[in-house]
Write a protein that holds these residues in place. Structure first.
Motif, PDB file in Angstrom:
ATOM      1  N   LEU A 193      42.225  98.580  71.836  1.00  0.00           N
ATOM      2  CA  LEU A 193      42.034 100.043  71.905  1.00  0.00           C
ATOM      3  C   LEU A 193      43.375 100.774  72.073  1.00  0.00           C
ATOM      4  O   LEU A 193      43.574 101.864  71.509  1.00  0.00           O
ATOM      5  N   GLN A 194      44.305 100.216  72.837  1.00  0.00           N
ATOM      6  CA  GLN A 194      45.613 100.857  73.035  1.00  0.00           C
ATOM      7  C   GLN A 194      46.395 100.959  71.729  1.00  0.00           C
ATOM      8  O   GLN A 194      47.061 101.961  71.461  1.00  0.00           O
ATOM      9  N   VAL A 195      46.305  99.908  70.889  1.00  0.00           N
ATOM     10  CA  VAL A 195      46.993  99.950  69.584  1.00  0.00           C
ATOM     11  C   VAL A 195      46.436 101.090  68.733  1.00  0.00           C
ATOM     12  O   VAL A 195      47.171 101.853  68.096  1.00  0.00           O
ATOM     13  N   GLU A 196      45.093 101.231  68.720  1.00  0.00           N
ATOM     14  CA  GLU A 196      44.485 102.323  67.950  1.00  0.00           C
ATOM     15  C   GLU A 196      44.906 103.692  68.493  1.00  0.00           C
ATOM     16  O   GLU A 196      45.180 104.629  67.736  1.00  0.00           O
ATOM     17  N   VAL A 197      44.971 103.842  69.841  1.00  0.00           N
ATOM     18  CA  VAL A 197      45.362 105.118  70.461  1.00  0.00           C
ATOM     19  C   VAL A 197      46.797 105.496  70.112  1.00  0.00           C
ATOM     20  O   VAL A 197      47.113 106.663  69.864  1.00  0.00           O
ATOM     21  N   GLN A 198      47.724 104.506  70.066  1.00  0.00           N
ATOM     22  CA  GLN A 198      49.110 104.796  69.706  1.00  0.00           C
ATOM     23  C   GLN A 198      49.226 105.344  68.285  1.00  0.00           C
ATOM     24  O   GLN A 198      49.995 106.269  68.017  1.00  0.00           O
ATOM     25  N   ILE A 217      49.122 112.892  65.877  1.00  0.00           N
ATOM     26  CA  ILE A 217      49.009 114.185  66.587  1.00  0.00           C
ATOM     27  C   ILE A 217      50.390 114.807  66.818  1.00  0.00           C
ATOM     28  O   ILE A 217      50.570 116.024  66.733  1.00  0.00           O
ATOM     29  N   LYS A 218      51.413 113.992  67.110  1.00  0.00           N
ATOM     30  CA  LYS A 218      52.767 114.512  67.346  1.00  0.00           C
ATOM     31  C   LYS A 218      53.336 115.173  66.098  1.00  0.00           C
ATOM     32  O   LYS A 218      54.002 116.211  66.165  1.00  0.00           O
ATOM     33  N   VAL A 219      53.062 114.560  64.921  1.00  0.00           N
ATOM     34  CA  VAL A 219      53.531 115.169  63.659  1.00  0.00           C
ATOM     35  C   VAL A 219      52.903 116.545  63.470  1.00  0.00           C
ATOM     36  O   VAL A 219      53.565 117.531  63.113  1.00  0.00           O
ATOM     37  N   LYS A 220      51.595 116.614  63.742  1.00  0.00           N
ATOM     38  CA  LYS A 220      50.908 117.905  63.614  1.00  0.00           C
ATOM     39  C   LYS A 220      51.461 118.931  64.609  1.00  0.00           C
ATOM     40  O   LYS A 220      51.619 120.117  64.294  1.00  0.00           O
ATOM     41  N   ASN A 221      51.749 118.500  65.828  1.00  0.00           N
ATOM     42  CA  ASN A 221      52.293 119.417  66.854  1.00  0.00           C
ATOM     43  C   ASN A 221      53.651 119.967  66.449  1.00  0.00           C
ATOM     44  O   ASN A 221      53.958 121.144  66.672  1.00  0.00           O
ATOM     45  N   SER A 222      54.512 119.108  65.854  1.00  0.00           N
ATOM     46  CA  SER A 222      55.839 119.579  65.426  1.00  0.00           C
ATOM     47  C   SER A 222      55.706 120.673  64.360  1.00  0.00           C
ATOM     48  O   SER A 222      56.436 121.685  64.374  1.00  0.00           O
ATOM     49  N   VAL A 223      54.726 120.518  63.452  1.00  0.00           N
ATOM     50  CA  VAL A 223      54.501 121.539  62.411  1.00  0.00           C
ATOM     51  C   VAL A 223      54.049 122.850  63.038  1.00  0.00           C
ATOM     52  O   VAL A 223      54.555 123.939  62.709  1.00  0.00           O
ATOM     53  N   THR A 224      53.108 122.758  63.979  1.00  0.00           N
ATOM     54  CA  THR A 224      52.599 123.998  64.619  1.00  0.00           C
ATOM     55  C   THR A 224      53.672 124.684  65.458  1.00  0.00           C
ATOM     56  O   THR A 224      53.746 125.909  65.510  1.00  0.00           O
ATOM     57  N   VAL A 225      54.563 123.903  66.112  1.00  0.00           N
ATOM     58  CA  VAL A 225      55.645 124.499  66.924  1.00  0.00           C
ATOM     59  C   VAL A 225      56.583 125.316  66.062  1.00  0.00           C
ATOM     60  O   VAL A 225      57.001 126.425  66.415  1.00  0.00           O
TER      61      VAL A 225
END
Length: 582
Positions: A392-397, A403-411
């Motif tokens: 499960l941890q591998v899938e979460v990473q 999500i981080k890529v999407k956050n950088s675009v929104t910032v």
């Protein structure tokens, strides 16, 4: 091309054979996406100086370059999360650049004496032990073509901003000029109205002041007549007081003679009492001698009694000491018996506890064996659960990197929106200041209008007061004429003694001096109201003409004792003048 970071940061510049210096350098980070032959992502890092347009250092990091950089510097992140982590480090440097001892620093070092050619741009964390280098990038100096392209982009963006600002300025200037012209027109109209009203007010006030001065002269003449009559009355009162004083002096002289006779009698009694006191003193001296003899006898008896008491007290002490010693020995015997009894009870209790502890130890050994069996089964189940958790941890990473890529675009989008909103906010502030200036001018005009209205109301009130005063004066003149006509056929006694005025002579005016202090309470007001009602009923005038007014004109020059005293002792309630405060 997507801009991720653009800020001016303080950088420590190091060159060969030169001292270290600080410089304000703009750091921009862009993300370039190319899809023509192959889908690629490149991270562009640019260093520029706002003061020096020829200062330009570039670095392009592709995914392949990042892999080699990751291996060289021991990075623990992927290329997708590298831009955001790099921006976080730059923000830490930006937040601590104003402190005296910053924790995070930016360093730009070159191999030559001047910043030319390849340079290294590094993020360093300072410690008491050592300087930790988090990241170092090799930047190359921009070529002539790259510098020209960069300058052309800067000029184009500045021109576009300038044109937009000029258009907004023209619009705001046109609006403000219209509003100013309208405000100036309204101001000129209001000033004209103000001048006209001031002229009317000055003319009316001059007319009223002349009229009041004439009326004041008439009232002053009346006051002088009244003063003369009051002086005559005071002379008569003085004569009466002198006669009464003479009578009181005669009575006091007769009392003096009586007191002298009584004083002689008292002195004779005093001499007799003194002779009696002398006899008593002789008797007292004999009694005191007898008293001293008896006191000496008492002292000798007391000394004998004290010696006997000391002997008795010593014997009592010996008895008490022996009794205390007997009691202590008895108490020690009792304490030893109690200790023996307690030790026996403690031995019995310890034997019982020993037996119970042995039984509990056997039961706990059985429980420990059961728990060991359950722990073995639980450890097997935990090993299985850890395997599931790792998956499960591998899938979460993987999901977190997306999500981080999407956050950088929104910032980056939010930063563009913030810049535009700040520009709009500045223009709105300018408009609000102009509107506030217009509102203040309108408030000044409204205040002037209110002042004019209040002055007009005061003028109307003064006209009404003048009319009522004229009516009261005409009525008083009529009453005075009637009284003068009725006084002609009076007796010769009234002519010889002008102070004796009959009770039915009609009305009389009281004048009171004006003082700065308020009235002496509700009693004075009630008296004034009752007198005003009586006068109004007797004369036929309305009671409002006899009410006390705060804006009435006082009479000056008369003493307060004369003005407050009534002229005749038997007179009707007085009429209060409308010109003088009651």
């Amino acid at each position: 091309m997507e801009e991720l970071f653009n800020k001016v940061l303080q950088v420590n510049v190091r060159c060969r054979d030169c001292e270290e210096r600080r410089a304000n350098i703009r750091v921009t980070i862009d993300l370039q996406l190319t899809t023509s032959p192959i889908h690629k992502r490149d991270l562009l890092v640019r260093l520029t100086d706002d003061a020096d347009p020829y200062f330009l250092f570039n670095l392009s990091i592709s995914e392949e370059d990042f892999q080699s950089l990751k291996v060289q510097q021991g990075l623990l992140i992927d290329f997708a999360s590298f831009p955001q982590k790099f921006i976080d480090l730059l923000n830490l440097c930006y937040s601590e650049q104003e402190s005296d001892h910053p924790r995070f620093l930016l360093q730009l070092s070159g191999q030559n004496s001047v910043l030319e050619g390849p340079t290294s741009f590094s993020v360093v964390e300072t410690n008491a032990f050592k300087h930790l280098n988090h990241l170092s990038l090799r930047l190359t100096q921009g070529s002539d073509k790259e510098v020209k392209d960069y300058l052309a982009v800067c000029i184009a963006s500045l021109k576009a901003e300038r044109q937009a600002l000029e258009a907004k300025l023209k619009k705001t200037e046109e609006d403000l000029s219209r509003q100013l012209s309208y405000a100036q027109q309204t101001l000129s109209e209001k000033t004209k109205e103000l001048d006209r009203l001031r002229l009317e007010w000055t003319s009316q006030s001059s007319f009223l002041s002349s009229r009041h001065s004439q009326e004041l002269q008439v009232e002053r003449e009346k006051a002088t007549e009244l003063q003369n009559s009051l002086q005559q009355q005071t002379m008569q009162l003085r004569q009466e007081l002198e006669s009464s004083h003479m009578k009181s002096c005669q009575q006091l002289q007769s009392r003096l003679t009586e007191m002298e006779t009584s004083c002689r009698e008292l002195t004779e009694r005093k001499y007799k009492n003194e002779s009696v006191i002398r006899d008593l003193k002789v008797k007292l001296a004999g009694a005191e001698e007898e008293c001293q003899r008896s006191k000496q006898q008492v002292l000798s008896l007391r000394r004998e009694n004290g010696s006997l008491d000391t002997e008795v007290h010593d014997k009592e002490r010996l008895v008490t000491h022996l009794q205390m010693r007997v009691a202590v020995l008895e108490q020690e015997v009792k304490d030893k018996e109690q200790l023996m009894h307690c030790t026996k009870e403690v031995l019995e209790a310890t034997q019982k506890q020993k037996e119970s502890m042995e039984e509990s130890a056997e039961s706990k050994e059985l429980q420990i064996r059961k728990l060991e069996a359950t722990v073995k089964s639980l450890s097997e189940e935990l090993i299985k659960a850890n395997g599931i958790i790792k998956k499960l941890q591998v899938e979460v990473q993987g999901l977190v990197s997306k999500i981080k890529v999407k956050n950088s675009v929104t910032v980056s989008q939010e930063k563009v929106l913030q810049d535009t909103s700040e520009k709009l906010h500045n223009v709105e502030k300018n408009l609000q200041t102009v509107q506030q200036q217009l509102i203040t001018k309108e408030e000044q005009i409204s205040k002037l209008k209110d002042h004019l209205e209040s002055t007009v109301q005061k003028l109307d009130e003064s006209k009404k007061v003048l009319k009522t005063n004229e009516n009261v004066i005409s009525w008083l003149n009529k009453q005075l004429n009637e009284k003068q006509l009725s006084r002609k056929p009076e007796s010769p006694e009234a002519l010889e003694n002008p102070s004796v005025i009959p009770a039915a002579t009609g009305l009389r005016a009281h004048f009171y001096p004006r003082t700065d202090k308020p009235a002496d309470g509700a009693s004075d007001q009630q008296k004034a109201q009752s007198t005003n009602k009586q006068i109004g009923d007797s004369t036929g005038l309305d009671s409002k003409y006899f009410e006390r007014r705060d804006d009435s004109i006082p009479v000056y020059g008369l003493s307060s004792n004369l003005l407050h005293r009534d002229i005749p002792p038997q007179a009707k309630p007085s009429v209060v003048s409308a010109y003088f405060s009651a």
